[in-house]
Design an enzyme around this catalytic site. Sequence first.
Site, short mmCIF file in Angstrom:
data_model
loop_
_atom_site.label_atom_id
_atom_site.label_comp_id
_atom_site.label_asym_id
_atom_site.label_seq_id
_atom_site.Cartn_x
_atom_site.Cartn_y
_atom_site.Cartn_z
CD GLU A 220 7.23 -8.57 7.14
OE1 GLU A 220 6.23 -8.69 7.88
OE2 GLU A 220 7.20 -7.95 6.06
NE ARG A 224 4.10 -10.43 8.68
CZ ARG A 224 3.51 -10.62 7.52
NH1 ARG A 224 2.57 -11.54 7.39
NH2 ARG A 224 3.84 -9.92 6.45
CG ASP A 364 4.73 1.35 4.86
OD1 ASP A 364 5.86 1.15 5.33
OD2 ASP A 364 3.98 0.43 4.47
CD GLU A 530 -1.97 -1.85 4.11
OE1 GLU A 530 -1.09 -2.53 4.68
OE2 GLU A 530 -2.66 -2.29 3.16
#
Length: 629
Positions: A220, A224, A364, A530
């Site tokens: 994360e 980010r 993913d 998405e």
Amino acid sequence: MSKSLPYSIKDVHYDNAKFRQRSVSQVISQALLTSNGKRDYLKCSTGKFLLLLLIGGLAYLVLANKGAVHPVSDGIANNDGSKEVESPMTHGSGKFRRFWRKPPRLPPQLSPDEIISRNRSIQESMKREEPEWVARQQKVKDAFIHAWSGYKEYAMGYDELMPLSHRGVDGLGGLGATVIDALDTAMIMGADEVVYEAGSWIEKHLPERIEGKGQVNLFETTIRVLGGLLSAYHLSGGDQERVPEHKGPKPSIYLENAKNLADRLLTAFTSSPSDIPYSDVVLRDKSAHPAPDGLSSTAEVATVQLEFNYLSYLTGDAKYSVEAMKVLQHIKTLPKVEGLVPIYISPQTGDFNGDNIRLGSRGDSYYEYLIKVWLQQKGTNFSYLYDMYVEAIKGVRHLLVRKSVPNGLLFVGELPYGREGGFSPKMDHLVCFLPGTLALGATKGLTKEKAMRENLLTFEDMENLKLAEDLAKTCVEIYSVTSTGLAPEIAYFNIEGNSEGGPDGGNKSSKYLHDIIIKPADRHNLLRPETVESLFVLYRITGDSKYREWGWQIFEAFEKYTKIDSGGYTSLDDVTIIPPRRRDKMETFFLGETLKYLYLLFSNSTTIPLDQYVFNTEAHPIPIISRSQ
């Protein structure tokens, strides 16, 4: 003497469309009677031989095409609706087929006339539509400013805004994640005041946060914060040594903070006994440790390479890239299921853990970064990544893609117990990244038209592009089937022989009401990006305006049901009822991804072009590193 011949064999062979419009007598007569030089070459033995050869060739073509006078546009329909022209050598009677091998199947190509006609049509359409899309783009920018104003007012410096209770919360380690996630969006939109406010906060507060904060998640924080800083550095002109284009601190501030943060994140790699990094890092101690269960997510360890590679490029220090690329090099050696991988991996052993295979959470972006890291590093020795991507997509098509009943929506399901276990018709909204990735993998960032014109698309590429378009439609229908027009976090599908049953999305007018099931625990919406990400990529690649229209419908639903008057936007508890129950949370990715992709969807193709940039999984654009750089 052959120069004086009115037609050559080559001309007749390749101009067979015109030839088929004439009778054989007309063609032969014209060949004999036109040209002042006919008497000269008839006196020459070579001329006589060539004349006989010409007549024989013409006669053969007539026989080979007898009874088959079709326009050039006739042929075999491909998946994308284009036509494959049959060879005249294989269209005649059976005796000719015995002597001529059928030509290899080539990717369908546009004729020059078709290209000119289509370009003219697109340009005329853009002239008509552009003012409308500019206005809609401004609406998205207005939404971004509204979201930022709520964050600035009630949560500046916190990771996330709670827009209903008017306060901030630190759920991502306390590095001011929304500030950094939103910065490059503001730069792209030209929101100069936001750029100044965010940049000034980073200059003043981020260094002490990096040095003093405790535990953060490697994944994360990389996608980010590190990704946001690197993108801001590039977009402000830092890596091109030009005058800064935006208000705020010197570009070097962004790079210095990125390097300071990455040096601490590296401990996740260097502390692990294998090539698989630990999941968590303690920033102030420069230490790392595994998650409580000892495992890392496959997607998380394989989704930091774009950022670390670019940092190595900028600093000239290979250590960042070396550590990050070890992960993918290691995964290359592990056993897979038709290119598909389980969602957990152990830093202790370096092996996969369990059998759960899915393209939703924890799986993913592994597949996303295979193609994107290859594109970023094109021309280097990372071709194995492309091979892994191709194998994985074949596995997706074979093992995970199914059709719903009764109306045949294509979707991507899961194998929770591996290949030998049962198939689950469950699809996370997160999986809607896949249409964009498939399209990117097919054309490598070029438009479909250009890739076809330059003969760069294989039939496998065309199949993947068609699958991308079909899956994008499914993702949009998951929105449309609900009462609010917003997607749930998870959807299930009815399939032949395995009807899940259960509640629908609430929109009784939807054609797919009985194809899609939305269970009570899955009805929430987190403002995820998405689907609009894939719409953006598909619009850029295909030029089909339906993707813009779909994106606008989604944006309008966000505006209607998630906007908070006092500032910010909120997640929802239930998208199947009106009015929807609201959660008190604005995720950082709403500013960093969702609104950015919507803005780019309505922009022209010169804004962050896909053949020059790859977007990290948090939508931070990173320039492709060419071999000449």
